[in-house]
Scaffold this motif. Structure first.
Motif, PDB file in Angstrom:
ATOM      1  N   GLU A 186       0.844  -1.200   0.000  1.00 52.54           N
ATOM      2  CA  GLU A 186       0.000   0.000   0.000  1.00 52.54           C
ATOM      3  C   GLU A 186       0.879   1.251   0.000  1.00 52.54           C
ATOM      4  OE1 GLU A 186      -3.078   0.606  -0.360  1.00 52.54           O
ATOM      5  OE2 GLU A 186      -4.184  -1.241   0.043  1.00 52.54           O
ATOM      6  N   GLU A 187       1.954   1.226   0.779  1.00 57.91           N
ATOM      7  CA  GLU A 187       2.884   2.355   0.814  1.00 57.91           C
ATOM      8  C   GLU A 187       3.564   2.554  -0.537  1.00 57.91           C
ATOM      9  OE1 GLU A 187       5.710   1.931   3.931  1.00 57.91           O
ATOM     10  OE2 GLU A 187       4.200   1.837   5.525  1.00 57.91           O
ATOM     11  N   ARG A 188       3.793   1.451  -1.240  1.00 54.84           N
ATOM     12  CA  ARG A 188       4.476   1.533  -2.528  1.00 54.84           C
ATOM     13  C   ARG A 188       3.647   2.258  -3.589  1.00 54.84           C
ATOM     14  NH1 ARG A 188       8.759  -1.028  -4.175  1.00 54.84           N
ATOM     15  NH2 ARG A 188       7.881  -1.377  -6.261  1.00 54.84           N
ATOM     16  N   LYS A 189       2.344   2.306  -3.417  1.00 54.07           N
ATOM     17  CA  LYS A 189       1.506   2.994  -4.399  1.00 54.07           C
ATOM     18  C   LYS A 189       2.006   4.417  -4.626  1.00 54.07           C
ATOM     19  CE  LYS A 189      -2.949   0.639  -3.614  1.00 54.07           C
ATOM     20  NZ  LYS A 189      -4.336   0.840  -3.119  1.00 54.07           N
ATOM     21  N   ALA A 190       2.151   5.165  -3.544  1.00 57.74           N
ATOM     22  CA  ALA A 190       2.589   6.558  -3.657  1.00 57.74           C
ATOM     23  C   ALA A 190       4.014   6.642  -4.198  1.00 57.74           C
ATOM     24  CB  ALA A 190       2.499   7.248  -2.295  1.00 57.74           C
ATOM     25  N   MET A 191       4.874   5.718  -3.786  1.00 58.04           N
ATOM     26  CA  MET A 191       6.261   5.722  -4.246  1.00 58.04           C
ATOM     27  C   MET A 191       6.345   5.495  -5.751  1.00 58.04           C
ATOM     28  SD  MET A 191       8.015   3.450  -1.225  1.00 58.04           S
ATOM     29  CE  MET A 191       9.528   3.299  -2.169  1.00 58.04           C
ATOM     30  N   ILE A 192       5.603   4.498  -6.244  1.00 59.38           N
ATOM     31  CA  ILE A 192       5.648   4.173  -7.675  1.00 59.38           C
ATOM     32  C   ILE A 192       5.118   5.334  -8.502  1.00 59.38           C
ATOM     33  CG2 ILE A 192       4.752   2.643  -9.470  1.00 59.38           C
ATOM     34  CD1 ILE A 192       4.636   0.435  -7.314  1.00 59.38           C
ATOM     35  N   LYS A 193       4.000   5.900  -8.065  1.00 60.72           N
ATOM     36  CA  LYS A 193       3.423   7.025  -8.803  1.00 60.72           C
ATOM     37  C   LYS A 193       4.395   8.195  -8.851  1.00 60.72           C
ATOM     38  CE  LYS A 193      -0.362   6.622  -6.305  1.00 60.72           C
ATOM     39  NZ  LYS A 193      -1.698   6.854  -5.701  1.00 60.72           N
ATOM     40  N   ALA A 194       5.028   8.495  -7.731  1.00 61.54           N
ATOM     41  CA  ALA A 194       5.975   9.613  -7.689  1.00 61.54           C
ATOM     42  C   ALA A 194       7.194   9.334  -8.565  1.00 61.54           C
ATOM     43  CB  ALA A 194       6.409   9.865  -6.245  1.00 61.54           C
ATOM     44  N   MET A 195       7.697   8.108  -8.534  1.00 64.11           N
ATOM     45  CA  MET A 195       8.873   7.752  -9.326  1.00 64.11           C
ATOM     46  C   MET A 195       8.589   7.838 -10.817  1.00 64.11           C
ATOM     47  SD  MET A 195      10.186   4.485  -7.079  1.00 64.11           S
ATOM     48  CE  MET A 195      11.311   3.912  -8.346  1.00 64.11           C
ATOM     49  N   VAL A 196       7.470   7.248 -11.247  1.00 65.99           N
ATOM     50  CA  VAL A 196       7.145   7.234 -12.672  1.00 65.99           C
ATOM     51  C   VAL A 196       6.808   8.632 -13.164  1.00 65.99           C
ATOM     52  CG1 VAL A 196       5.522   6.376 -14.405  1.00 65.99           C
ATOM     53  CG2 VAL A 196       6.382   4.835 -12.634  1.00 65.99           C
ATOM     54  N   MET A 197       5.949   9.321 -12.433  1.00 67.70           N
ATOM     55  CA  MET A 197       5.550  10.668 -12.853  1.00 67.70           C
ATOM     56  C   MET A 197       6.752  11.608 -12.854  1.00 67.70           C
ATOM     57  SD  MET A 197       2.184  10.550 -13.382  1.00 67.70           S
ATOM     58  CE  MET A 197       1.498  12.177 -13.176  1.00 67.70           C
ATOM     59  N   GLY A 198       7.610  11.480 -11.854  1.00 74.74           N
ATOM     60  CA  GLY A 198       8.758  12.364 -11.751  1.00 74.74           C
ATOM     61  C   GLY A 198       9.798  12.113 -12.821  1.00 74.74           C
ATOM     62  N   TYR A 199       9.888  10.867 -13.284  1.00 74.85           N
ATOM     63  CA  TYR A 199      10.920  10.525 -14.264  1.00 74.85           C
ATOM     64  C   TYR A 199      10.469  10.753 -15.701  1.00 74.85           C
ATOM     65  CZ  TYR A 199      14.133   7.819 -17.127  1.00 74.85           C
ATOM     66  OH  TYR A 199      15.016   7.432 -18.106  1.00 74.85           O
ATOM     67  N   VAL A 200       9.287  10.282 -16.067  1.00 72.37           N
ATOM     68  CA  VAL A 200       8.911  10.281 -17.484  1.00 72.37           C
ATOM     69  C   VAL A 200       8.305  11.593 -17.957  1.00 72.37           C
ATOM     70  CG1 VAL A 200       8.557   7.789 -17.447  1.00 72.37           C
ATOM     71  CG2 VAL A 200       6.597   9.304 -17.144  1.00 72.37           C
ATOM     72  N   PHE A 201       7.703  12.363 -17.050  1.00 71.48           N
ATOM     73  CA  PHE A 201       7.074  13.612 -17.473  1.00 71.48           C
ATOM     74  C   PHE A 201       8.017  14.793 -17.266  1.00 71.48           C
ATOM     75  CE2 PHE A 201       3.330  10.949 -16.700  1.00 71.48           C
ATOM     76  CZ  PHE A 201       2.611  11.182 -17.865  1.00 71.48           C
ATOM     77  N   THR A 202       8.075  15.658 -18.258  1.00 75.57           N
ATOM     78  CA  THR A 202       8.882  16.871 -18.157  1.00 75.57           C
ATOM     79  C   THR A 202       8.141  17.896 -17.306  1.00 75.57           C
ATOM     80  OG1 THR A 202       7.866  17.858 -20.123  1.00 75.57           O
ATOM     81  CG2 THR A 202       9.785  16.435 -20.473  1.00 75.57           C
TER      82      THR A 202
END
Length: 207
Positions: A186-202
């Motif tokens: 459940e904690e990983r949900k926020a981590m994954i979203k932050a990692m993906v959004m932070g990396y792939v989107f300019t």
């Protein structure tokens, strides 16, 4: 003789265990009958062949994923930025409710990928044209870094599913029970979203 739903479910649960352990090719209907605690004749009454039983189990397993995730991921009216948190949240919830799902599917994909793709017509089900089109459009607008669309999807899949595949090892090494493991993912949900959004989107894409 009318078919009993409890017996049918018992057979399918036993078949999942046998298919997971041995794979489709090596599994025998006799193995499944023994696991279910019934005779072979009764199993054959409910499911005429191993192929039919396997197909139904895989259909049900994949339907759990397809029905909860793919309609939204294929919807052109849902933005790419909204699809990332939706996918992570929905897929994690599906796996929490069905923890055996990824191991079961991946074990058969490893044993015989052609069989599962052809049997379940996955090429027709897995329509990624809308999602991949949105990725290409975002890149053209400078809202997303250059990357192959498949890498975008693979990152979402792998980051979400890996803890469930490695669950026995993770729980053993971390000495955690099922409830604590659930809290972990459940904690990983926020981590994954932050990692993906932070990396792939300019910066333009994050606005």
């Amino acid at each position: 003789m009318a078919k009993d739903l409890n017996t049918e479910q018992k057979i399918k649960e036993a078949a999942r265990k046998v298919f997971l352990k041995k794979g489709f090719a090596a599994a025998r209907t006799r193995d499944i009958a023994e696991e279910a605690g019934i005779n072979l004749a009764l199993l054959n009454y409910y499911f005429r062949s191993k192929e039919k039983l396997f197909r139904q189990i895989m259909e049900e397993s994949l339907h759990t994923f397809f029905s909860s995730v793919l309609p939204t991921m294929s919807d052109p009216n849902v933005s790419l930025r909204d699809k990332v948190p939706f996918f992570v949240n929905s897929y994690t919830d599906v796996l929490i409710s069905n923890p055996e799902l990824p191991v079961f599917i991946l074990s058969e994909l490893r044993n015989d990928p052609d069989h599962i793709v052809q049997t379940l017509q996955m090429n027709k089900r897995l329509n990624l044209s809308v999602l991949f089109g949105q990725i290409m459009e975002a890149q053209q607008k400078g809202e997303m870094i250059p990357l192959q669309p498949w890498n975008f999807l693979l990152n979402l899949l792998s980051l979400t599913v890996f803890p469930f595949i490695a669950r026995p090892l993770i729980q053993r090494l971390s000495d955690t029970n099922d409830e604590q493991f659930k809290q972990l993912v459940e904690e990983r949900k926020a981590m994954i979203k932050a990692m993906v959004m932070g990396y792939v989107f300019t910066e333009k894409g994050k606005g």
